[in-house]
Design a protein around this motif. Structure first.
Motif, PDB file in Angstrom:
ATOM      1  N   GLN A   1       8.478  14.682   6.607  1.00 30.26           N
ATOM      2  CA  GLN A   1       8.465  16.086   7.052  1.00 30.26           C
ATOM      3  C   GLN A   1       7.461  16.895   6.236  1.00 30.26           C
ATOM      4  O   GLN A   1       6.678  17.670   6.787  1.00 30.26           O
ATOM      5  CB  GLN A   1       9.863  16.708   6.895  1.00 30.26           C
ATOM      6  N   ILE A   2       7.480  16.683   4.927  1.00 29.41           N
ATOM      7  CA  ILE A   2       6.529  17.400   4.060  1.00 29.41           C
ATOM      8  C   ILE A   2       5.106  16.958   4.401  1.00 29.41           C
ATOM      9  O   ILE A   2       4.183  17.778   4.505  1.00 29.41           O
ATOM     10  CB  ILE A   2       6.851  17.139   2.565  1.00 29.41           C
ATOM     11  N   GLY A   3       4.943  15.655   4.597  1.00 25.78           N
ATOM     12  CA  GLY A   3       3.628  15.104   4.922  1.00 25.78           C
ATOM     13  C   GLY A   3       3.065  15.663   6.218  1.00 25.78           C
ATOM     14  O   GLY A   3       1.847  15.841   6.353  1.00 25.78           O
ATOM     15  N   LYS A   4       3.942  15.948   7.162  1.00 24.54           N
ATOM     16  CA  LYS A   4       3.476  16.508   8.446  1.00 24.54           C
ATOM     17  C   LYS A   4       2.911  17.909   8.241  1.00 24.54           C
ATOM     18  O   LYS A   4       1.899  18.284   8.842  1.00 24.54           O
ATOM     19  CB  LYS A   4       4.621  16.522   9.466  1.00 24.54           C
ATOM     20  N   VAL A   5       3.568  18.685   7.380  1.00 24.35           N
ATOM     21  CA  VAL A   5       3.063  20.041   7.082  1.00 24.35           C
ATOM     22  C   VAL A   5       1.701  19.940   6.385  1.00 24.35           C
ATOM     23  O   VAL A   5       0.756  20.666   6.716  1.00 24.35           O
ATOM     24  CB  VAL A   5       4.075  20.836   6.204  1.00 24.35           C
ATOM     25  N   ILE A   6       1.595  18.995   5.458  1.00 26.35           N
ATOM     26  CA  ILE A   6       0.319  18.790   4.745  1.00 26.35           C
ATOM     27  C   ILE A   6      -0.778  18.422   5.748  1.00 26.35           C
ATOM     28  O   ILE A   6      -1.897  18.946   5.699  1.00 26.35           O
ATOM     29  CB  ILE A   6       0.468  17.672   3.677  1.00 26.35           C
TER      30      ILE A   6
ATOM     31  N   ARG B   1       4.795  13.409  -3.336  1.00 27.57           N
ATOM     32  CA  ARG B   1       4.841  12.273  -4.279  1.00 27.57           C
ATOM     33  C   ARG B   1       6.251  12.099  -4.823  1.00 27.57           C
ATOM     34  O   ARG B   1       6.758  10.986  -4.942  1.00 27.57           O
ATOM     35  CB  ARG B   1       3.835  12.487  -5.422  1.00 27.57           C
ATOM     36  N   TRP B   2       6.904  13.214  -5.152  1.00 29.35           N
ATOM     37  CA  TRP B   2       8.263  13.113  -5.700  1.00 29.35           C
ATOM     38  C   TRP B   2       9.218  12.477  -4.693  1.00 29.35           C
ATOM     39  O   TRP B   2      10.110  11.721  -5.066  1.00 29.35           O
ATOM     40  CB  TRP B   2       8.783  14.501  -6.116  1.00 29.35           C
ATOM     41  N   GLU B   3       9.050  12.779  -3.408  1.00 27.58           N
ATOM     42  CA  GLU B   3       9.994  12.214  -2.427  1.00 27.58           C
ATOM     43  C   GLU B   3       9.826  10.700  -2.301  1.00 27.58           C
ATOM     44  O   GLU B   3      10.678  10.028  -1.755  1.00 27.58           O
ATOM     45  CB  GLU B   3       9.890  12.909  -1.059  1.00 27.58           C
ATOM     46  N   LYS B   4       8.723  10.164  -2.808  1.00 25.19           N
ATOM     47  CA  LYS B   4       8.473   8.713  -2.746  1.00 25.19           C
ATOM     48  C   LYS B   4       8.785   8.027  -4.068  1.00 25.19           C
ATOM     49  O   LYS B   4       8.720   6.800  -4.166  1.00 25.19           O
ATOM     50  CB  LYS B   4       6.989   8.466  -2.405  1.00 25.19           C
ATOM     51  N   LYS B   5       9.091   8.815  -5.129  1.00 24.67           N
ATOM     52  CA  LYS B   5       9.180   8.213  -6.465  1.00 24.67           C
ATOM     53  C   LYS B   5      10.261   7.126  -6.555  1.00 24.67           C
ATOM     54  O   LYS B   5       9.992   6.025  -7.034  1.00 24.67           O
ATOM     55  CB  LYS B   5       9.415   9.274  -7.538  1.00 24.67           C
TER      56      LYS B   5
ATOM     57  N   LEU C   1       0.842  -1.203   0.000  1.00 24.74           N
ATOM     58  CA  LEU C   1       0.000   0.000   0.000  1.00 24.74           C
ATOM     59  C   LEU C   1       0.877   1.253   0.000  1.00 24.74           C
ATOM     60  O   LEU C   1       1.886   1.315   0.698  1.00 24.74           O
ATOM     61  CB  LEU C   1      -0.846  -0.047   1.280  1.00 24.74           C
ATOM     62  N   GLN C   2       0.496   2.245  -0.793  1.00 29.71           N
ATOM     63  CA  GLN C   2       1.149   3.564  -0.733  1.00 29.71           C
ATOM     64  C   GLN C   2       0.035   4.604  -0.635  1.00 29.71           C
ATOM     65  O   GLN C   2      -0.828   4.676  -1.518  1.00 29.71           O
ATOM     66  CB  GLN C   2       2.006   3.790  -1.984  1.00 29.71           C
ATOM     67  N   ILE C   3       0.074   5.373   0.434  1.00 26.69           N
ATOM     68  CA  ILE C   3      -0.986   6.361   0.652  1.00 26.69           C
ATOM     69  C   ILE C   3      -0.461   7.768   0.373  1.00 26.69           C
ATOM     70  O   ILE C   3       0.623   8.124   0.838  1.00 26.69           O
ATOM     71  CB  ILE C   3      -1.471   6.293   2.125  1.00 26.69           C
ATOM     72  N   PHE C   4      -1.233   8.552  -0.371  1.00 22.27           N
ATOM     73  CA  PHE C   4      -0.920   9.980  -0.526  1.00 22.27           C
ATOM     74  C   PHE C   4      -2.100  10.811  -0.042  1.00 22.27           C
ATOM     75  O   PHE C   4      -3.235  10.496  -0.406  1.00 22.27           O
ATOM     76  CB  PHE C   4      -0.607  10.320  -1.988  1.00 22.27           C
ATOM     77  N   PRO C   5      -1.879  11.861   0.739  1.00 18.61           N
ATOM     78  CA  PRO C   5      -0.563  12.274   1.208  1.00 18.61           C
ATOM     79  C   PRO C   5       0.028  11.260   2.181  1.00 18.61           C
ATOM     80  O   PRO C   5      -0.708  10.689   2.978  1.00 18.61           O
ATOM     81  CB  PRO C   5      -0.845  13.610   1.921  1.00 18.61           C
ATOM     82  N   ASP C   6       1.371  11.080   2.074  1.00 20.11           N
ATOM     83  CA  ASP C   6       2.079  10.275   3.054  1.00 20.11           C
ATOM     84  C   ASP C   6       2.416  11.215   4.211  1.00 20.11           C
ATOM     85  O   ASP C   6       3.329  12.037   4.111  1.00 20.11           O
ATOM     86  CB  ASP C   6       3.342   9.685   2.444  1.00 20.11           C
ATOM     87  N   ARG C   7       1.641  11.117   5.273  1.00 20.87           N
ATOM     88  CA  ARG C   7       1.738  12.087   6.371  1.00 20.87           C
ATOM     89  C   ARG C   7       2.914  11.809   7.300  1.00 20.87           C
ATOM     90  O   ARG C   7       3.108  12.530   8.278  1.00 20.87           O
ATOM     91  CB  ARG C   7       0.422  12.102   7.161  1.00 20.87           C
ATOM     92  N   THR C   8       3.709  10.747   7.008  1.00 20.77           N
ATOM     93  CA  THR C   8       4.806  10.378   7.926  1.00 20.77           C
ATOM     94  C   THR C   8       6.089  11.171   7.654  1.00 20.77           C
ATOM     95  O   THR C   8       6.974  11.218   8.487  1.00 20.77           O
ATOM     96  CB  THR C   8       5.136   8.870   7.814  1.00 20.77           C
TER      97      THR C   8
END
Ligand code: Z5A
Ligand code: MG
Length: 208
Positions: free
Chosen positions: A47-52, A75-79, A38-45
């Motif tokens: 640093q960027i995800g925490k801001v989101i 998304r780019w940080e997970k690519k 599973l890959q969830i977006f936003p990935d809240r885990t």
């Protein structure tokens, strides 16, 4: 037959059952001996995800374009990690992707779809997109609606209009009012068929 995994995306309005179905699909694929995660977006885990996450829960305000770019950066940080899993033969079931990015941001005044697409150009293109659809009034009755930003019927209707503009003929529409079991079965069968005809090469989003 391709040796790589498949990139499977679930999209749709709030409360259409994407997370329920994404989890079930991973479980169902795994139980058939197919590697899937599973890959969830936003990935809240991240640093960027925490801001989101702070933005979504109203703990932080951000300019509309700034939050749009953060969703894309998430998304780019997970690519690279996604590419490497797919190359290892692991399929990825993705709960929201760039289409959510465009549909939700372009539902705001002054943000065009054309502008909103640009930051996600070059991300991995999904092999299959399931588009779960239902009337926002019906979805409002489901649990948890109304706690986060964007969770109101008027905004969801605008998002629905943006999704319709964004939708392409390859998307598979799924009636989100069907039972969860019926949807799960439909998704599993479709994914198994997709995997039988998977192109070896991964493609890029909004390039070809
Ligand atoms: N967003 C963005 O703006 N830009 C981006 O680039 C991205 C996202 C990626 C948070 O997303 C927000 O971020 C979202 C879009 C925006 N804002 N909105 N609106 P999120 O994915 O984290 O949101 P969420 O909190 O997970 O909600 P959701 O994803 O919209 O819900 P869902 O995953 O589609 O539904 P669910 O959690 O599986 O089910 C919801 C309820 O319905 C639950 O009580 C279930 O038991 C029930 N359910 C599920 N299936 C059924 C069926 N078939 N029948 C009846 N009831 C059902
Ligand atoms: Mg969800």
């Amino acid at each position: 037959m391709a040796t790589r995994g498949a990139l499977i995306v679930l999209e749709g309005l709030d409360r259409t059952g994407k997370s329920t179905q994404a989890r079930t699909l991973v479980k169902n694929l795994n139980s058939k001996g197919i590697l899937a995660e599973l890959q969830i977006f936003p990935d809240r885990t991240t640093q960027i995800g925490k801001v989101i996450s702070e933005y979504l829960s109203h703990a932080r305000d951000l300019d509309d374009r700034a939050i749009h770019l953060l969703f894309s950066a998430n998304r780019w940080e997970k690519k690279n990690a996604m590419v490497s899993k797919l190359e290892k033969g692991i399929s990825l079931v993705v709960d929201r992707y760039a289409f959510s990015g465009v549909a939700f941001s372009s539902a705001k005044p002054g943000l065009s779809q054309e502008w909103c697409r640009q930051p996600d150009v070059g991300l991995l293109k999904p092999d299959v997109v399931f588009f779960l659809t239902a009337d926002p009034e019906t979805l409002k009755q489901r649990g948890g609606y109304g706690e986060e930003r964007y969770e109101n019927v008027e905004f969801q209707k605008r998002v629905a209009a943006e999704y319709s503009e964004l939708e392409d003929p390859s998307w598979i529409r799924v009636d989100a009012t069907w039972s969860a079991e019926r949807i799960a079965e439909h998704l599993l069968t479709t994914v198994e068929n997709t995997m039988r005809a998977l192109p070896e090469k991964m493609r890029e989003l909004w390039v070809d």
